[in-house]
Design a protein around this motif. Structure first.
Motif, short mmCIF file in Angstrom:
data_model
loop_
_atom_site.label_atom_id
_atom_site.label_comp_id
_atom_site.label_asym_id
_atom_site.label_seq_id
_atom_site.Cartn_x
_atom_site.Cartn_y
_atom_site.Cartn_z
N ILE A 127 -6.21 5.88 7.56
CA ILE A 127 -5.88 4.97 6.47
C ILE A 127 -4.77 5.55 5.60
O ILE A 127 -3.86 4.85 5.15
CB ILE A 127 -7.14 4.69 5.61
N ASN A 128 -4.82 6.85 5.37
CA ASN A 128 -3.87 7.51 4.49
C ASN A 128 -2.46 7.57 5.07
O ASN A 128 -1.49 7.83 4.35
CB ASN A 128 -4.36 8.93 4.18
N GLU A 129 -2.33 7.32 6.36
CA GLU A 129 -1.02 7.35 7.01
C GLU A 129 -0.20 6.09 6.73
O GLU A 129 1.01 6.07 6.96
CB GLU A 129 -1.18 7.53 8.53
N VAL A 130 -0.85 5.03 6.27
CA VAL A 130 -0.11 3.79 5.98
C VAL A 130 0.03 3.63 4.47
O VAL A 130 -0.86 4.04 3.72
CB VAL A 130 -0.82 2.55 6.59
N PRO A 131 1.12 3.05 3.99
CA PRO A 131 1.29 2.85 2.54
C PRO A 131 0.22 1.94 1.98
O PRO A 131 -0.30 1.05 2.66
CB PRO A 131 2.68 2.19 2.44
N THR A 132 -0.14 2.16 0.73
CA THR A 132 -1.09 1.28 0.07
C THR A 132 -0.44 -0.07 -0.20
O THR A 132 0.80 -0.20 -0.18
CB THR A 132 -1.56 1.88 -1.27
N ILE A 133 -1.26 -1.07 -0.47
CA ILE A 133 -0.72 -2.38 -0.81
C ILE A 133 0.11 -2.28 -2.10
O ILE A 133 1.17 -2.88 -2.22
CB ILE A 133 -1.86 -3.40 -1.00
N PHE A 134 -0.38 -1.49 -3.04
CA PHE A 134 0.35 -1.29 -4.30
C PHE A 134 1.74 -0.72 -4.04
O PHE A 134 2.74 -1.16 -4.63
CB PHE A 134 -0.44 -0.35 -5.22
N GLU A 135 1.83 0.26 -3.14
CA GLU A 135 3.13 0.86 -2.82
C GLU A 135 4.07 -0.15 -2.17
O GLU A 135 5.28 -0.13 -2.41
CB GLU A 135 2.93 2.07 -1.91
N VAL A 136 3.52 -1.02 -1.35
CA VAL A 136 4.35 -2.04 -0.70
C VAL A 136 4.84 -3.07 -1.72
O VAL A 136 6.01 -3.42 -1.76
CB VAL A 136 3.56 -2.75 0.43
N VAL A 137 3.93 -3.54 -2.56
CA VAL A 137 4.25 -4.59 -3.53
C VAL A 137 5.25 -4.10 -4.57
O VAL A 137 6.16 -4.84 -4.97
CB VAL A 137 2.96 -5.11 -4.20
N THR A 138 5.12 -2.87 -5.02
CA THR A 138 6.00 -2.33 -6.07
C THR A 138 7.29 -1.74 -5.52
O THR A 138 8.18 -1.38 -6.28
CB THR A 138 5.28 -1.26 -6.89
N GLY A 139 7.38 -1.61 -4.20
CA GLY A 139 8.58 -1.03 -3.60
C GLY A 139 8.53 0.47 -3.48
O GLY A 139 9.48 1.09 -3.00
#
Length: 250
Positions: A127-139
């Motif tokens: 799970i930790n290998e993929v960006p969080t949703i927050f990281e995706v949404v905020t850029g």
């Protein structure tokens, strides 16, 4: 038929596949389908939740009626905050809660099907290998990729400069440049360490968000002046509360 009907993944790989499917659906709601998602979160309606499904679909719906629910439920009432804050901040808030919900779902399956310490650790690492949703949404995810690429290129150039086949003079220049960079970093850390927040008077912390007033050039904790990193991106010229009051007084 209730679209929240679930299947039960039983292995680490199956749980991670379930996690990725739900994550993809939630990201879709908060990015490509954001207009539709925004319209569905009417503050006049009852407590609404954002659900993500293993099929990579999403849904805004009322919480499950059964108590306790079959699976952990997402945060309630996301629609109530929609009109009370800037849209980007609201989406970031929903993203954070969605990340928490995804972890709750994944580790619920882990506990239910008896994952041992090694399985839980492997699941978390996946799970930790993929960006969080927050990281995706905020850029932030794109920024991290760029930083990693920059670090990788820098490491590659360092390894070349340290090669035995390189001339001695070039090695010395590379080492000298590195020493200068380290010295500048130390100076910057010292300067920031002496910086005090213009609101609370506390020292600068490297793990905290700070913002500088463009008028008086004082630094402030973001939390002290109620400015988030997401909001700061849209501010062309920041004026602290004190400077704002001076400007508005007759």
């Amino acid at each position: 038929m209730d679209s929240r009907a679930q299947y039960n993944p039983r292995t680490v790989e199956e749980v991670f596949r379930d996690f990725k499917g739900r994550r993809a659906g939630l990201i879709k709601a908060l990015t490509t389908d954001v207009e539709e998602f925004y319209n569905q979160c009417d503050p006049e309606k009852e407590n609404l939740c954002l659900y993500g499904f293993p099929s990579e679909q999403w849904e805004v719906n009322l919480p499950a009626e059964e108590v306790p629910p079959e699976l952990p439920e997402p945060v309630l009432g996301i629609n109530f905050a929609r009109d009370g804050m800037q849209e980007k901040d609201w989406l970031s808030l929903v993203a954070v809660h969605s990340d928490a919900w995804l972890l709750a779902i994944a580790f619920y399956f882990g506990a239910r099907f008896g994952f041992d310490k090694a399985d839980r650790k492997r699941l978390f690492n996946m799970i930790n290998e993929v960006p969080t949703i927050f990281e995706v949404v905020t850029g932030a995810a794109k920024k991290q990729v760029k930083e990693k690429s920059s670090v990788s290129n820098h490491s590659g150039s360092k390894s070349k400069s340290n090669s035995k086949a390189e001339p001695q003079g070039r090695q010395q220049k590379a080492l000298q440049a590195k020493d200068e960079d380290d010295e500048l970093d130390e100076q910057e850390d010292d300067e920031h360490g002496e910086t005090l927040c213009g609101a609370c008077g506390e020292h600068y912390g490297t793990d905290e968000f700070w913002i500088c007033c463009d008028i008086c050039e004082k630094w402030f904790h973001g939390k002290c002046v109620k400015i988030t990193p997401a909001r700061a991106e849209h501010i062309k010229q920041y004026k602290c509360p004190s400077c704002s009051n001076k400007r508005t007084r007759p």
